[in-house]
Write a protein that holds these residues in place. Structure first.
Motif, short mmCIF file in Angstrom:
data_model
loop_
_atom_site.label_atom_id
_atom_site.label_comp_id
_atom_site.label_asym_id
_atom_site.label_seq_id
_atom_site.Cartn_x
_atom_site.Cartn_y
_atom_site.Cartn_z
N GLY A 101 0.90 -1.62 0.28
CA GLY A 101 -0.30 -0.17 0.23
C GLY A 101 0.33 1.12 0.11
O GLY A 101 2.11 1.10 0.16
N SER A 102 0.25 2.27 -0.58
CA SER A 102 1.02 3.75 -0.38
C SER A 102 0.07 4.75 -0.37
O SER A 102 -1.23 4.71 -0.83
CB SER A 102 1.35 4.30 -1.81
OG SER A 102 0.83 4.16 -2.51
N ASP A 129 -1.35 4.71 -3.59
CA ASP A 129 -2.76 3.23 -3.62
C ASP A 129 -4.00 4.08 -3.24
O ASP A 129 -5.31 4.40 -3.71
CB ASP A 129 -1.93 2.94 -3.59
CG ASP A 129 -1.16 2.22 -4.46
OD1 ASP A 129 -0.75 2.32 -4.85
OD2 ASP A 129 0.20 0.63 -3.23
N PHE A 130 -3.87 4.62 -1.93
CA PHE A 130 -5.18 5.11 -0.78
C PHE A 130 -6.31 5.96 -1.82
O PHE A 130 -7.81 5.41 -2.07
CB PHE A 130 -4.88 5.20 -0.17
CG PHE A 130 -6.26 5.60 0.92
CD1 PHE A 130 -7.07 4.33 1.45
CD2 PHE A 130 -6.57 6.43 1.58
CE1 PHE A 130 -8.27 3.91 2.13
CE2 PHE A 130 -7.75 6.63 2.05
CZ PHE A 130 -7.95 5.33 2.61
N LEU A 168 -7.30 4.26 -5.30
CA LEU A 168 -8.63 3.49 -4.51
C LEU A 168 -9.96 4.06 -4.60
O LEU A 168 -11.04 3.53 -5.23
CB LEU A 168 -8.34 2.50 -3.48
CG LEU A 168 -9.48 1.10 -3.46
CD1 LEU A 168 -9.13 0.82 -4.56
CD2 LEU A 168 -9.09 0.40 -2.61
N GLU A 177 -11.92 4.71 -7.71
CA GLU A 177 -12.54 3.70 -8.19
C GLU A 177 -13.32 2.81 -7.09
O GLU A 177 -14.35 2.56 -8.06
CB GLU A 177 -11.54 2.40 -8.28
CG GLU A 177 -10.01 3.37 -9.07
CD GLU A 177 -9.21 1.89 -9.53
OE1 GLU A 177 -9.12 1.56 -8.46
OE2 GLU A 177 -8.52 2.26 -10.34
N GLU A 178 -13.61 3.62 -6.39
CA GLU A 178 -14.82 2.92 -4.75
C GLU A 178 -15.34 3.76 -5.49
O GLU A 178 -16.57 3.09 -5.58
CB GLU A 178 -13.93 3.41 -3.86
CG GLU A 178 -14.95 2.77 -2.44
CD GLU A 178 -14.76 0.47 -2.67
OE1 GLU A 178 -15.90 0.37 -2.32
OE2 GLU A 178 -13.64 0.61 -2.89
N ARG A 218 -16.66 4.92 -7.94
CA ARG A 218 -17.33 4.89 -9.26
C ARG A 218 -17.84 3.50 -8.97
O ARG A 218 -18.93 2.89 -9.75
CB ARG A 218 -15.72 4.22 -10.44
CG ARG A 218 -16.37 4.37 -12.31
CD ARG A 218 -15.18 4.71 -12.78
NE ARG A 218 -15.43 3.88 -13.94
CZ ARG A 218 -14.07 3.99 -15.31
NH1 ARG A 218 -13.08 3.37 -14.46
NH2 ARG A 218 -15.13 3.07 -15.76
N LEU A 219 -17.16 2.11 -8.52
CA LEU A 219 -18.55 1.13 -8.13
C LEU A 219 -19.59 1.99 -7.46
O LEU A 219 -21.10 0.92 -7.88
CB LEU A 219 -17.79 0.55 -7.01
CG LEU A 219 -18.18 -0.73 -6.44
CD1 LEU A 219 -18.33 -2.12 -8.24
CD2 LEU A 219 -17.43 -1.59 -5.90
N LYS A 264 -23.44 1.24 -8.60
CA LYS A 264 -24.12 0.13 -7.72
C LYS A 264 -25.54 0.87 -7.77
O LYS A 264 -26.78 0.25 -7.69
CB LYS A 264 -24.01 -0.33 -6.43
CG LYS A 264 -22.97 -1.11 -5.97
CD LYS A 264 -22.98 -1.05 -4.81
CE LYS A 264 -21.67 -2.63 -4.02
NZ LYS A 264 -22.14 -3.09 -2.70
N SER A 298 -24.87 -6.55 -1.50
CA SER A 298 -24.10 -7.12 -2.04
C SER A 298 -24.15 -6.69 -4.20
O SER A 298 -25.51 -6.06 -4.15
CB SER A 298 -23.51 -8.44 -2.67
OG SER A 298 -24.52 -9.47 -3.14
N LEU A 299 -23.35 -6.19 -4.82
CA LEU A 299 -23.66 -6.28 -6.81
C LEU A 299 -24.57 -7.05 -6.52
O LEU A 299 -25.13 -7.04 -7.42
CB LEU A 299 -22.55 -5.88 -6.81
CG LEU A 299 -22.42 -5.70 -8.35
CD1 LEU A 299 -23.44 -4.60 -8.77
CD2 LEU A 299 -21.06 -4.97 -8.99
N ASP A 300 -24.16 -8.26 -6.14
CA ASP A 300 -24.17 -9.33 -7.06
C ASP A 300 -25.99 -9.68 -6.70
O ASP A 300 -27.09 -10.00 -7.21
CB ASP A 300 -23.89 -11.00 -6.01
CG ASP A 300 -23.05 -11.33 -6.35
OD1 ASP A 300 -21.74 -10.12 -6.07
OD2 ASP A 300 -22.04 -11.81 -6.91
N GLU A 313 -22.40 5.29 -16.64
CA GLU A 313 -21.48 5.29 -17.39
C GLU A 313 -20.59 6.38 -17.86
O GLU A 313 -19.45 7.42 -17.26
CB GLU A 313 -20.50 3.94 -18.00
CG GLU A 313 -20.09 2.86 -17.44
CD GLU A 313 -19.10 3.09 -16.63
OE1 GLU A 313 -17.60 3.02 -16.61
OE2 GLU A 313 -19.08 2.33 -16.22
#
Lengths: 109, 109
Positions: free
Chosen positions: B17-18, B21-22, B25, B28-29, B31-32, B36, B79-81, B105
């Motif tokens: 980690g760094s 990166d955080f 992320l 990207e989080e 975006r997810l 949802k 969950s996404l599922d 998107e």
DNA sequence: TGAGTATATGTCGATACTGACATATACTCA
DNA sequence: TGAGTATATGTCAGTATCGACATATACTCA
């Protein structure tokens, strides 16, 4: 099962199963599996396209190399959440994701 | 952290980690999460459009009314599922799902 | 050959997610 | 008013999924 009891169960919010439901579910389950497989392919494709190793991708999404391998191998212990996370982290573009979805949906009808 | 130790860890398949990166992320989080939310809206829309109660939809996917309510409320325990299962079970068409994805998107870039 | 690198497989403890279930709230409509 | 119906909220025990970690396999290339 008596009709009135069934009605009461339904009113209380319970699920009530039947053979028909089961068959229907299988079709929908198949559709979900097909979608997962499409997304899995997209993950590997996107990763390779961007010349990322499994370790690189794992770092990007704070996961581990073994998880990435399992994603790409279609391991049953991998959730849709994780697959989509990997796809996003791999740098897949808007269009990549959209295309994957569309192609999958076209296949399964 | 020493560079050679880092290299050894990476070679062994570990995530490292760094702060960078955080931050990455988080994007990207986000975006997810956006995805949802789009899918959640689509579930409710599709369910209403087909005049299904939450109980009806729950039966179709062998879940419970309370789960459907939680899906539509954006409860973090979902969950996404499960969201995608609900979307499929609600009878959303190929085009519905595709449109949802595309719209999402477009929003998040 | 053998060192370096990438990928695959298996296990494990911790945590996330699940359906089941109870109950509360809200909105008809007779 | 109150019965019927739809939706929301909270809890819980069982299961699925997670990252971590060890190790195996496969492929270069010097």
């Amino acid at each position: 099962m008596k009709t009135d009891k069934l009605a009461r169960l339904q009113a209380a919010g319970w699920k009530v199963g039947s053979a028909e439901d089961f068959l229907q579910l299988n079709g929908e389950e198949a559709r979900l599996v097909a979608l997962k497989l499409s997304l899995i392919s997209a993950v590997k494709e996107s990763r390779i396209k961007r010349k990322l190793s499994q370790i690189d991708l794992a770092q990007r999404m704070k996961s581990s190399q073994s998880r990435i391998a399992k994603i790409e191998a279609g391991d049953p212990s991998v959730s849709l959440d994780l697959i989509v996370r990997a796809l996003i982290a791999s740098g897949a573009t808007t269009r990549d994701i959209q295309t994957t979805f569309t192609a999958n949906e076209r296949m399964v009808g």
